[in-house]
Design a protein around this motif. Structure first.
Motif, PDB file in Angstrom:
ATOM      1  N   MET A  40     -20.731 -27.244  15.097  1.00 15.22           N
ATOM      2  CA  MET A  40     -20.829 -28.579  14.526  1.00 15.22           C
ATOM      3  C   MET A  40     -20.021 -28.623  13.230  1.00 15.22           C
ATOM      4  SD  MET A  40     -24.234 -30.580  13.512  1.00 15.22           S
ATOM      5  CE  MET A  40     -24.074 -32.170  12.767  1.00 15.22           C
ATOM      6  N   THR A  41     -19.275 -29.706  13.053  1.00  8.94           N
ATOM      7  CA  THR A  41     -18.464 -29.839  11.846  1.00  8.94           C
ATOM      8  C   THR A  41     -19.093 -30.875  10.935  1.00  8.94           C
ATOM      9  OG1 THR A  41     -16.503 -29.325  13.119  1.00  8.94           O
ATOM     10  CG2 THR A  41     -16.171 -30.329  10.955  1.00  8.94           C
ATOM     11  N   ASP A  42     -19.277 -30.516   9.687  1.00  3.63           N
ATOM     12  CA  ASP A  42     -19.836 -31.444   8.718  1.00  3.63           C
ATOM     13  C   ASP A  42     -18.756 -31.878   7.750  1.00  3.63           C
ATOM     14  OD1 ASP A  42     -22.645 -31.739   9.240  1.00  3.63           O
ATOM     15  OD2 ASP A  42     -22.790 -29.594   8.805  1.00  3.63           O
ATOM     16  N   THR A  43     -18.880 -33.117   7.338  1.00  2.00           N
ATOM     17  CA  THR A  43     -18.050 -33.562   6.233  1.00  2.00           C
ATOM     18  C   THR A  43     -18.411 -32.724   5.021  1.00  2.00           C
ATOM     19  OG1 THR A  43     -18.228 -35.775   7.117  1.00  2.00           O
ATOM     20  CG2 THR A  43     -17.406 -35.573   4.864  1.00  2.00           C
ATOM     21  N   VAL A  44     -17.418 -32.261   4.309  1.00  2.00           N
ATOM     22  CA  VAL A  44     -17.718 -31.438   3.141  1.00  2.00           C
ATOM     23  C   VAL A  44     -18.168 -32.357   2.009  1.00  2.00           C
ATOM     24  CG1 VAL A  44     -16.809 -29.797   1.466  1.00  2.00           C
ATOM     25  CG2 VAL A  44     -16.075 -29.697   3.862  1.00  2.00           C
ATOM     26  N   THR A  45     -19.456 -32.356   1.782  1.00  2.00           N
ATOM     27  CA  THR A  45     -20.031 -33.183   0.731  1.00  2.00           C
ATOM     28  C   THR A  45     -20.834 -32.285  -0.182  1.00  2.00           C
ATOM     29  OG1 THR A  45     -20.229 -34.993   2.304  1.00  2.00           O
ATOM     30  CG2 THR A  45     -21.486 -35.184   0.253  1.00  2.00           C
ATOM     31  N   VAL A  46     -20.591 -32.371  -1.447  1.00  2.00           N
ATOM     32  CA  VAL A  46     -21.345 -31.561  -2.405  1.00  2.00           C
ATOM     33  C   VAL A  46     -22.300 -32.484  -3.143  1.00  2.00           C
ATOM     34  CG1 VAL A  46     -21.217 -29.987  -4.360  1.00  2.00           C
ATOM     35  CG2 VAL A  46     -19.406 -29.992  -2.637  1.00  2.00           C
ATOM     36  N   PRO A  47     -23.588 -32.408  -2.806  1.00  2.00           N
ATOM     37  CA  PRO A  47     -24.546 -33.293  -3.480  1.00  2.00           C
ATOM     38  C   PRO A  47     -24.588 -32.990  -4.975  1.00  2.00           C
ATOM     39  CG  PRO A  47     -25.523 -32.229  -1.558  1.00  2.00           C
ATOM     40  CD  PRO A  47     -24.239 -31.537  -1.827  1.00  2.00           C
ATOM     41  N   VAL A  48     -24.866 -34.045  -5.740  1.00  2.19           N
ATOM     42  CA  VAL A  48     -24.893 -33.876  -7.192  1.00  2.19           C
ATOM     43  C   VAL A  48     -26.313 -33.806  -7.740  1.00  2.19           C
ATOM     44  CG1 VAL A  48     -22.663 -34.975  -7.555  1.00  2.19           C
ATOM     45  CG2 VAL A  48     -24.733 -36.386  -7.532  1.00  2.19           C
ATOM     46  N   ASP A  49     -27.270 -34.225  -6.929  1.00  2.00           N
ATOM     47  CA  ASP A  49     -28.645 -34.212  -7.411  1.00  2.00           C
ATOM     48  C   ASP A  49     -29.606 -34.166  -6.214  1.00  2.00           C
ATOM     49  OD1 ASP A  49     -28.549 -36.757  -6.353  1.00  2.00           O
ATOM     50  OD2 ASP A  49     -28.508 -37.773  -8.294  1.00  2.00           O
ATOM     51  N   VAL A 108     -28.066 -36.790  12.993  1.00  2.00           N
ATOM     52  CA  VAL A 108     -26.947 -36.859  13.948  1.00  2.00           C
ATOM     53  C   VAL A 108     -26.921 -35.639  14.870  1.00  2.00           C
ATOM     54  CG1 VAL A 108     -25.559 -38.227  12.347  1.00  2.00           C
ATOM     55  CG2 VAL A 108     -25.286 -35.735  12.397  1.00  2.00           C
ATOM     56  N   ALA A 109     -27.858 -34.740  14.709  1.00  2.00           N
ATOM     57  CA  ALA A 109     -27.849 -33.529  15.544  1.00  2.00           C
ATOM     58  C   ALA A 109     -28.058 -33.900  17.010  1.00  2.00           C
ATOM     59  CB  ALA A 109     -28.959 -32.586  15.076  1.00  2.00           C
ATOM     60  N   ASP A 110     -27.295 -33.261  17.882  1.00  2.00           N
ATOM     61  CA  ASP A 110     -27.425 -33.591  19.303  1.00  2.00           C
ATOM     62  C   ASP A 110     -28.529 -32.788  19.979  1.00  2.00           C
ATOM     63  OD1 ASP A 110     -26.285 -31.146  19.279  1.00  2.00           O
ATOM     64  OD2 ASP A 110     -24.440 -31.697  20.332  1.00  2.00           O
ATOM     65  N   CYS A 111     -29.155 -31.898  19.256  1.00  2.00           N
ATOM     66  CA  CYS A 111     -30.221 -31.103  19.859  1.00  2.00           C
ATOM     67  C   CYS A 111     -31.568 -31.439  19.215  1.00  2.00           C
ATOM     68  CB  CYS A 111     -29.926 -29.615  19.730  1.00  2.00           C
ATOM     69  SG  CYS A 111     -29.502 -29.124  18.059  1.00  2.00           S
ATOM     70  N   ARG A 112     -31.705 -32.706  18.833  1.00  2.00           N
ATOM     71  CA  ARG A 112     -32.941 -33.145  18.193  1.00  2.00           C
ATOM     72  C   ARG A 112     -33.999 -33.385  19.271  1.00  2.00           C
ATOM     73  NH1 ARG A 112     -33.838 -38.438  15.265  1.00  2.00           N
ATOM     74  NH2 ARG A 112     -31.901 -38.993  16.302  1.00  2.00           N
ATOM     75  N   GLN A 113     -35.151 -32.795  19.112  1.00  2.00           N
ATOM     76  CA  GLN A 113     -36.212 -32.942  20.114  1.00  2.00           C
ATOM     77  C   GLN A 113     -37.148 -34.075  19.702  1.00  2.00           C
ATOM     78  OE1 GLN A 113     -37.922 -29.317  21.547  1.00  2.00           O
ATOM     79  NE2 GLN A 113     -36.023 -28.165  21.342  1.00  2.00           N
ATOM     80  N   PRO A 114     -37.920 -34.612  20.664  1.00  2.00           N
ATOM     81  CA  PRO A 114     -38.798 -35.745  20.338  1.00  2.00           C
ATOM     82  C   PRO A 114     -39.785 -35.382  19.233  1.00  2.00           C
ATOM     83  CG  PRO A 114     -38.677 -35.414  22.703  1.00  2.00           C
ATOM     84  CD  PRO A 114     -37.990 -34.239  22.079  1.00  2.00           C
ATOM     85  N   ALA A 115     -40.065 -36.358  18.377  1.00  2.00           N
ATOM     86  CA  ALA A 115     -40.998 -36.126  17.273  1.00  2.00           C
ATOM     87  C   ALA A 115     -42.412 -35.912  17.810  1.00  2.00           C
ATOM     88  CB  ALA A 115     -40.980 -37.316  16.323  1.00  2.00           C
ATOM     89  N   GLN A 116     -43.152 -35.043  17.130  1.00  2.00           N
ATOM     90  CA  GLN A 116     -44.566 -34.816  17.452  1.00  2.00           C
ATOM     91  C   GLN A 116     -45.371 -35.181  16.215  1.00  2.00           C
ATOM     92  OE1 GLN A 116     -43.837 -30.664  18.687  1.00  2.00           O
ATOM     93  NE2 GLN A 116     -44.984 -31.184  20.538  1.00  2.00           N
ATOM     94  N   ARG A 117     -46.428 -35.949  16.409  1.00  2.00           N
ATOM     95  CA  ARG A 117     -47.272 -36.326  15.270  1.00  2.00           C
ATOM     96  C   ARG A 117     -48.447 -35.374  15.146  1.00  2.00           C
ATOM     97  NH1 ARG A 117     -49.994 -40.871  15.597  1.00  2.00           N
ATOM     98  NH2 ARG A 117     -50.087 -41.444  13.393  1.00  2.00           N
ATOM     99  N   VAL A 118     -48.695 -34.965  13.929  1.00  2.00           N
ATOM    100  CA  VAL A 118     -49.786 -34.034  13.641  1.00  2.00           C
ATOM    101  C   VAL A 118     -50.631 -34.651  12.534  1.00  2.00           C
ATOM    102  CG1 VAL A 118     -50.346 -31.622  13.193  1.00  2.00           C
ATOM    103  CG2 VAL A 118     -48.052 -32.230  13.965  1.00  2.00           C
ATOM    104  N   GLN A 119     -51.936 -34.644  12.738  1.00  2.00           N
ATOM    105  CA  GLN A 119     -52.838 -35.283  11.775  1.00  2.00           C
ATOM    106  C   GLN A 119     -53.754 -34.244  11.144  1.00  2.00           C
ATOM    107  OE1 GLN A 119     -53.570 -39.110  12.095  1.00  2.00           O
ATOM    108  NE2 GLN A 119     -54.566 -38.949  10.105  1.00  2.00           N
TER     109      GLN A 119
END
Lengths: 143, 353
Positions: free
Chosen positions: B1-10, B24-35
């Motif tokens: 995966m290629t990321d834009t080179v961004t250097v966060p400042v804070d 944007v990850a293509d391997c994101r799995q469905p969210a699970q809710r935990v209480q």
């Protein structure tokens, strides 16, 4: 009589006073402590800030001991507290000085203050400083 | 995966960029809710493969779709290729325990160097990240209390809730917290209750509502030393990590094998401080609030790298509940019997306003 330094509880220390015991935790050192008897009595004025003379007078109002006679045991105790980084000393007077008060009725026999030290927490706080950081992405690299 | 080179400042920029990479990850799995009590998390795993390493211990707390107050991205770098953004801090700002001085209110960071695990909690964005360099290399103990640091940090400023290092067993009308230093018999006492009328809320970390005096179960895993397994041989076939290193405890996910025993929680009536006597019988006797705090606070503070806020919440807890030494013996069925007898003699605690 000495007026300085003032001894007071270190700001990084957390503590709680119960009826007959004070529990203290010093996360920086990874130790915790128990104070009972005269040691617990001393913690309250130390939270405000007090000189050794004030503290020895404080003991004399609550125990059957003269302030001058309590001073030696007190200084040993303060050295222990300081060695564990539980108190600091300052030449600046605190905003509110503890009230020594009059001798209380039914003073108890004096037993020298004791700092009970527990070190088992330190095993859970082993230091592992970050080192070997990647020059590419700025993250630590696996050891 | 290629990321834009961004250097966060804070901290906000770091959070925003890390979130973008996860979303944007293509391997994101469905969210699970935990209480856990009033706290609902939406946990999103980013990576490929079995997520059981993360969810087995909290499977009993899954709930259906709905809102969540905190979104947690769990990122396996090995299978997702996702790395966190370039840090805006220097590593001299991390203490000897890997706690990062974020220089920003509401943001917490921690890097666990020996396991290559980075945790970031961004309260303003209600987002947290658990980044794993390689989940297959995680030690077994990491799967026994997942998300503990995130939960702790999320609730640290909340006066009501506190995570504590303790076990808990009880009935729907009341139960006990069991706490003490390692080797005191906390796990043995908890597991001895498995075949009794007492339900299991945890034997390691639990969540306490210090206002309502209720314990909420976090993890359903029982962790056993070789000695403990010897006392409960019926659990040996259920061990989830039979080939674990000798220095790792065996783990049994009780929800998988005893679903009716594991409970979401119950009102608390007392704090018990187990200590093994070497004798046969189990008895109890009064302990002080100071005894309870001395048993509860050190390991909780050390394991969570917590500060005075957590200490104050534990102090409030021990002042509201009676404490007892639980002097345990070798006749294990006496342990739940003694706890039940104590509960029947213990008045319902009145929460402080």
């Amino acid at each position: 009589m000495t007026t300085i330094p003032y001894y007071l509880v270190a700001p990084s220390v957390v503590s709680e006073r119960f009826d007959d015991e004070v529990i203290i935790v010093n996360m920086a050192r990874g130790h915790y402590y128990s104070l009972r008897g005269s040691a617990a009595v001393l913690w309250q004025p130390l939270e405000q800030g007090a000189t050794a003379d004030t503290l020895s007078q404080y003991l004399a109002t609550r125990y059957t001991v003269e302030a001058a006679d309590a001073l030696s045991a007190l200084m040993t105790f303060l050295t222990q507290l300081s060695g564990e980084q539980l108190i600091i000393s300052s030449e600046t007077a605190p905003a509110t000085l503890p009230n020594v008060g009059e001798p209380v009725a039914g003073r108890l026999p004096f037993v020298a203050p004791v700092l009970e030290v527990y070190t088992d927490m330190a095993d859970l706080l082993a230091l592992d400083p970050i080192h070997d950081v990647s020059s590419v992405d700025g993250w630590p690299t696996k050891k | 995966m290629t990321d834009t080179v961004t250097v966060p400042v804070d901290a906000p920029a770091f959070t925003q960029e890390f979130s973008r990479r996860c979303q944007v990850a293509d391997c994101r799995q469905p969210a699970q809710r935990v209480q856990f009590g009033d706290t609902c998390l939406s946990v999103v795993f980013i990576g490929r493969g079995n997520t059981g390493f993360l969810t087995d211990a909290i499977a009993h707390r899954f709930v259906g779709p709905g809102p969540a107050e905190l979104t947690v991205y769990v990122v396996d770098a090995q299978t997702s290729g996702i790395r966190p953004p370039v840090p805006y801090w220097t590593w001299q700002q991390a203490d000897g325990h890997g706690m990062i001085d974020t220089h920003a209110t509401g943001y917490s960071g921690h890097f666990q160097q020996d396991t290559d695990v980075f945790t970031w909690v961004a309260r303003p964005e209600r987002t947290a990240f658990l980044w794993l360099a390689d989940r297959t290399q995680l030690p077994d103990w990491e799967r026994s209390f997942p998300l503990r640091y995130i939960l702790h940090k999320w609730l640290e400023d909340n006066d009501r809730y506190v995570l504590v290092h303790a076990g808990a067993v009880g009935t729907p009308v009341g139960g006990v917290l069991l706490t003490g230093r390692g080797g005191s018999g906390k796990s043995t006492s908890t597991l001895a209750c498995l075949h009794s009328s007492l339900h299991y809320a945890g034997d390691d970390f639990v969540l306490i509502d210090t206002e309502q005096l209720v314990v909420h179960s976090l993890y359903n895993v029982a962790k056993l030393t070789p000695d403990t397994i010897g006392r409960f041989p019926q659990l040996e076939p259920l061990v989830a990590n039979p080939g674990a290193d000798p220095d790792q405890k065996a783990q049994v996910f009780l929800h998988q094998h005893y679903p009716d025993v594991v409970t979401a929680g119950f009102p608390l009536r007392a704090i018990l401080l187990p200590r093994f006597t070497g004798g046969t019988d189990t008895t109890y006797q009064s302990a002080t609030a100071a005894d309870a705090l001395r048993a509860l606070a050190p390991s909780t503070l050390a394991l969570l790298k917590a500060d005075g806020r957590t200490f104050q919440k534990m102090t409030r807890l021990v002042r509201q509940l009676p404490a007892f030494w639980l002097d345990t013996g070798t006749d294990l069925p006496q342990i739940p019997a003694t706890i039940l007898a104590l509960l029947s003699a213990c008045p319902v605690a009145t929460p402080c306003p």
